[in-house]
Structures are given as C-alpha cells and as structure tokens.
Design an enzyme around this catalytic site. Structure first.
Site, PDB file in Angstrom:
ATOM      1  N   TYR A   1     -11.550   6.091  -5.427  1.00 37.98           N
ATOM      2  CA  TYR A   1     -10.368   5.231  -5.298  1.00 37.98           C
ATOM      3  C   TYR A   1     -10.647   4.023  -4.418  1.00 37.98           C
ATOM      4  O   TYR A   1     -10.020   2.984  -4.564  1.00 37.98           O
ATOM      5  CB  TYR A   1      -9.200   6.002  -4.662  1.00 37.98           C
ATOM      6  CG  TYR A   1      -8.636   7.082  -5.536  1.00 37.98           C
ATOM      7  CD1 TYR A   1      -7.526   6.828  -6.341  1.00 37.98           C
ATOM      8  CD2 TYR A   1      -9.213   8.348  -5.574  1.00 37.98           C
ATOM      9  CE1 TYR A   1      -6.997   7.810  -7.150  1.00 37.98           C
ATOM     10  CE2 TYR A   1      -8.700   9.347  -6.386  1.00 37.98           C
ATOM     11  CZ  TYR A   1      -7.594   9.066  -7.170  1.00 37.98           C
ATOM     12  OH  TYR A   1      -7.071  10.033  -7.974  1.00 37.98           O
ATOM     13  N   ASN A   2     -11.563   4.198  -3.468  1.00 33.15           N
ATOM     14  CA  ASN A   2     -11.799   3.143  -2.489  1.00 33.15           C
ATOM     15  C   ASN A   2     -13.099   2.390  -2.733  1.00 33.15           C
ATOM     16  O   ASN A   2     -13.676   1.808  -1.822  1.00 33.15           O
ATOM     17  CB  ASN A   2     -11.748   3.722  -1.070  1.00 33.15           C
ATOM     18  CG  ASN A   2     -10.315   4.018  -0.659  1.00 33.15           C
ATOM     19  OD1 ASN A   2      -9.378   3.369  -1.153  1.00 33.15           O
ATOM     20  ND2 ASN A   2     -10.127   4.986   0.212  1.00 33.15           N
TER      21      ASN A   2
ATOM     22  N   ASP B   1     -10.943  -0.469   1.989  1.00 29.09           N
ATOM     23  CA  ASP B   1     -10.061   0.469   2.683  1.00 29.09           C
ATOM     24  C   ASP B   1     -10.750   1.136   3.873  1.00 29.09           C
ATOM     25  O   ASP B   1     -10.910   2.348   3.919  1.00 29.09           O
ATOM     26  CB  ASP B   1      -9.564   1.523   1.682  1.00 29.09           C
ATOM     27  CG  ASP B   1      -8.297   2.211   2.151  1.00 29.09           C
ATOM     28  OD1 ASP B   1      -7.759   1.798   3.192  1.00 29.09           O
ATOM     29  OD2 ASP B   1      -7.848   3.152   1.472  1.00 29.09           O
TER      30      ASP B   1
ATOM     31  N   LYS C   1      -3.134  -7.516   2.853  1.00 30.69           N
ATOM     32  CA  LYS C   1      -2.790  -6.092   2.982  1.00 30.69           C
ATOM     33  C   LYS C   1      -1.769  -5.923   4.094  1.00 30.69           C
ATOM     34  O   LYS C   1      -1.988  -6.348   5.225  1.00 30.69           O
ATOM     35  CB  LYS C   1      -4.048  -5.282   3.288  1.00 30.69           C
ATOM     36  CG  LYS C   1      -3.807  -3.785   3.431  1.00 30.69           C
ATOM     37  CD  LYS C   1      -5.118  -3.013   3.438  1.00 30.69           C
ATOM     38  CE  LYS C   1      -4.896  -1.521   3.531  1.00 30.69           C
ATOM     39  NZ  LYS C   1      -6.148  -0.758   3.390  1.00 30.69           N
TER      40      LYS C   1
ATOM     41  N   GLY D   1       1.248   1.463  -2.193  1.00 35.70           N
ATOM     42  CA  GLY D   1       1.035   2.891  -1.955  1.00 35.70           C
ATOM     43  C   GLY D   1       1.833   3.382  -0.782  1.00 35.70           C
ATOM     44  O   GLY D   1       2.732   2.706  -0.299  1.00 35.70           O
ATOM     45  N   LYS D   2       1.475   4.570  -0.353  1.00 34.60           N
ATOM     46  CA  LYS D   2       2.180   5.221   0.749  1.00 34.60           C
ATOM     47  C   LYS D   2       2.036   4.428   2.040  1.00 34.60           C
ATOM     48  O   LYS D   2       2.955   4.287   2.805  1.00 34.60           O
ATOM     49  CB  LYS D   2       1.599   6.618   0.975  1.00 34.60           C
ATOM     50  CG  LYS D   2       2.429   7.711   0.386  1.00 34.60           C
ATOM     51  CD  LYS D   2       2.115   9.114   0.880  1.00 34.60           C
ATOM     52  CE  LYS D   2       0.800   9.451   1.482  1.00 34.60           C
ATOM     53  NZ  LYS D   2      -0.446   9.413   0.903  1.00 34.60           N
ATOM     54  N   GLU D   3       0.811   3.957   2.274  1.00 34.84           N
ATOM     55  CA  GLU D   3       0.537   3.378   3.577  1.00 34.84           C
ATOM     56  C   GLU D   3       0.427   1.868   3.615  1.00 34.84           C
ATOM     57  O   GLU D   3       0.471   1.269   4.680  1.00 34.84           O
ATOM     58  CB  GLU D   3      -0.735   4.002   4.148  1.00 34.84           C
ATOM     59  CG  GLU D   3      -0.422   5.260   4.900  1.00 34.84           C
ATOM     60  CD  GLU D   3      -1.518   6.286   4.849  1.00 34.84           C
ATOM     61  OE1 GLU D   3      -2.661   5.901   4.579  1.00 34.84           O
ATOM     62  OE2 GLU D   3      -1.217   7.461   5.066  1.00 34.84           O
TER      63      GLU D   3
ATOM     64  N   ILE E   1      -0.635  -6.239  -5.963  1.00 38.10           N
ATOM     65  CA  ILE E   1      -1.819  -5.584  -6.526  1.00 38.10           C
ATOM     66  C   ILE E   1      -1.641  -4.075  -6.457  1.00 38.10           C
ATOM     67  O   ILE E   1      -1.966  -3.347  -7.386  1.00 38.10           O
ATOM     68  CB  ILE E   1      -3.090  -5.986  -5.742  1.00 38.10           C
ATOM     69  CG1 ILE E   1      -3.360  -7.482  -5.892  1.00 38.10           C
ATOM     70  CG2 ILE E   1      -4.293  -5.186  -6.220  1.00 38.10           C
ATOM     71  CD1 ILE E   1      -4.481  -8.004  -5.002  1.00 38.10           C
TER      72      ILE E   1
ATOM     73  N   ASP F   1     -12.927   7.887   4.368  1.00 41.83           N
ATOM     74  CA  ASP F   1     -12.012   8.099   3.233  1.00 41.83           C
ATOM     75  C   ASP F   1     -12.684   7.589   1.961  1.00 41.83           C
ATOM     76  O   ASP F   1     -12.058   6.973   1.113  1.00 41.83           O
ATOM     77  CB  ASP F   1     -10.679   7.380   3.468  1.00 41.83           C
ATOM     78  CG  ASP F   1      -9.593   7.783   2.460  1.00 41.83           C
ATOM     79  OD1 ASP F   1      -9.720   8.869   1.855  1.00 41.83           O
ATOM     80  OD2 ASP F   1      -8.635   7.026   2.281  1.00 41.83           O
TER      81      ASP F   1
END
Ligand SMILES: Nc1ncnc2c1ncn2[C@@H]1O[C@H](COP(=O)(O)OP(=O)(O)OP(=O)(O)O)[C@@H](O)[C@H]1O
Ligand SMILES: [Mg+2]
Length: 254
Positions: free
Chosen positions: A192-193, A205, A77, A58-60, A55, A188
């Site tokens: 986006y979240n 997130d 995740k 990303g970076k993390e 899906i 955060d």
C-alpha cells in the site's frame, strides 16, 4: 466575543472555497478549525493557487493534488487531528533520539508527525531512494512532490499486473539503503505504501518511520520484511524472509 473571526470570514469568502475547490458543507465536515487555519497558512506560504483534486482520504490523512501559482503540481498531505491515537503515536516518537526531546502533548503530537515525515523523506532522498521530495511542512500539513500525471496519481504496487521481479530487486536495494545509509526503519512498509512511478517503486508514508536506534526498530524491520516477502511471494517472485533479512542486516553493498 466577536465570533466573526478572521478565519470565519475567510471561510465564508469565495476566495477560500474556490481555492479549496470543495463545497462548504464538505470542508466544514472534514476539517476542524485548526486545520482550516493551517491550510490557509500553507496556501499563502507555498503560493498554492488552488487545491485541485483529492487523491486519497483515509483514516489518518487526506491527500490532495494542488496547483501552485508557478503552475507546478504538488501533493498536500493533511494529517487528521482527531484520529491519530496519542498512545500509538507516542510509541514511534519516544525512543527516536531525533524527536524525543520535543515537548509533545495530545494537542501538538499531530504536528510532530508532519515534521517527522518531512525529515524522513529528506533522509531517504539524500541517500538516493525514490520517494516524494518534501517541500515543507506547517503544523499537521506536509507539502511534497506529486507522483502521478494529470490523469491521476501513480498506482500502488498492489494494483499492478506485472513487473514484480524488477520491482522487488529495486526495492531490495532501497530497503538496504534505507537501513544502512539513511538509518531508518519504515515501520509500515507494504504494497500500500509503495507507488509505481516512472518505472520505479517509490516509498511513501514515512511519518511513523523510526531511527534504527529506536528500541522497537528491529521488531518494525522484521514486520516490514515479512510484509514485503509475503506480497512478492504471492506475485511469484523468488524471495524469502531470511534472504532479505540477511541482505539488509549484512551491510554488504546492495
Ligand atoms: N506524493 C504523492 N503523490 C501521489 N499520490 C500519493 C502521494 N502520497 C500519497 N499518495 C496516495 O495517497 C495514499 C495515502 O497516502 P499515505 O499512505 O501517505 O497516507 P496514510 O497515512 O497511509 O493514509 P491512510 O489514512 O489512508 O492510511 C497513498 O497510498 C497513495 O495512493
Ligand atoms: Mg499509507
């Protein structure tokens, strides 16, 4: 030393590569040894039939759509071991009375992250906020409900064309509940979240989210409010930082 460990044998077996649905070169590059081990444990523990499609990468973290033996779908995740910055991460954990008693070091900090996200998702759902339902966690992996259809995951609100007034109103309520009832600051929160699923905004997130008693909670809350108001103002919604702040801090029923 017998290098042909159980894990290695497993990786080389078709069983594992079929389940992951990735070719060996790809997952060899993406996953370190500990993560591969953890994935295997999660597959067994939660009766995952196969990993269907990625899906997000990303970076993390990496997120996959997975199919259970029961035919239900979930989102998996996987926090990356290497890129989570220890010092940045500790800022969120230290001072959060819920987690700061854990013995944390460089090698297990990523495990706390999955546990934190699990706990935070549970707290959000308990007070009726739309968020993925957490099903379990193991090491650096979290299993939660999949927001989306067979055609693909739900869009982030930044990808929508319309409906922003309604979404903002709902989000305003969720933010009030999150602070006053769940006792959490997202830390955060942005376009986006937040996913748009079944005509509602869903907050995602929350690995870094902190208790309202965290020494940085107020700073994080103000940043979240700024992000949200900045996004929705650009979309033509009549909103302001002060109004949203007073609403959340006012404690008056949403
Ligand atoms: N439960 C879910 N169902 C469907 N899609 C999801 C789910 N959780 C996350 N996603 C998708 O994956 C993206 C990344 O997820 P998330 O924000 O939780 O990870 P992240 O830690 O921010 O990853 P990154 O390193 O990419 O910033 C989300 O923006 C969303 O599009
Ligand atoms: Mg994110």
């Amino acid at each position: 030393m017998n290098d042909k460990s159980a894990l290695k044998q497993l990786i080389e077996s078709d069983e594992f590569s079929n389940r992951l649905n990735l070719d060996r070169k790809t997952y060899g590059l993406v996953f370190d040894r500990r993560t591969l081990n953890a994935i295997y444990e999660v597959i067994k523990k939660y009766e995952i039939d196969y990993i269907d499609f990625p899906i997000s990468s990303g970076k993390e973290s990496l997120i996959f759509n997975v199919r259970l033996k029961s035919r239900q779908t979930r989102a998996l995740k996987i926090y990356k071991m290497s890129t989570l910055k220890f010092s940045n991460t500790m800022e969120y954990i230290k001072g959060d009375y819920r987690f700061d008693k854990e013995r944390i070091n460089r090698s297990n900090v990523v495990y706390v992250w999955a546990q934190k996200e699990y706990t935070n998702l549970e707290s959000l759902r308990e007070v009726g906020i739309n968020a993925p339902k957490p099903y379990g966690f193991y090491r650096n992996i979290l299993l939660m409900s999949y927001l989306g259809t067979s055609r693909g995951p739900a869009p982030q609100i930044r990808d929508l064309q319309e409906g922003f007034n309604d979404i903002y109103e709902k989000l305003r309520k969720s933010m009030w509940l999150m602070y006053n009832k769940a006792g959490i600051v997202h830390a955060d929160l942005s376009e986006y979240n937040i996913l748009y699923y079944r005509k509602n905004p869903y907050i995602i997130d929350v690995g870094q989210s902190v208790s309202v008693k965290h020494p940085m909670a107020e700073t994080f809350l103000e940043r979240d409010i700024k992000n949200i108001v900045s996004f929705f103002s650009k979309k033509g919604v009549n909103c302001s930082i002060d109004e949203l702040y007073n609403h959340i801090k006012g404690g008056i029923i949403a």
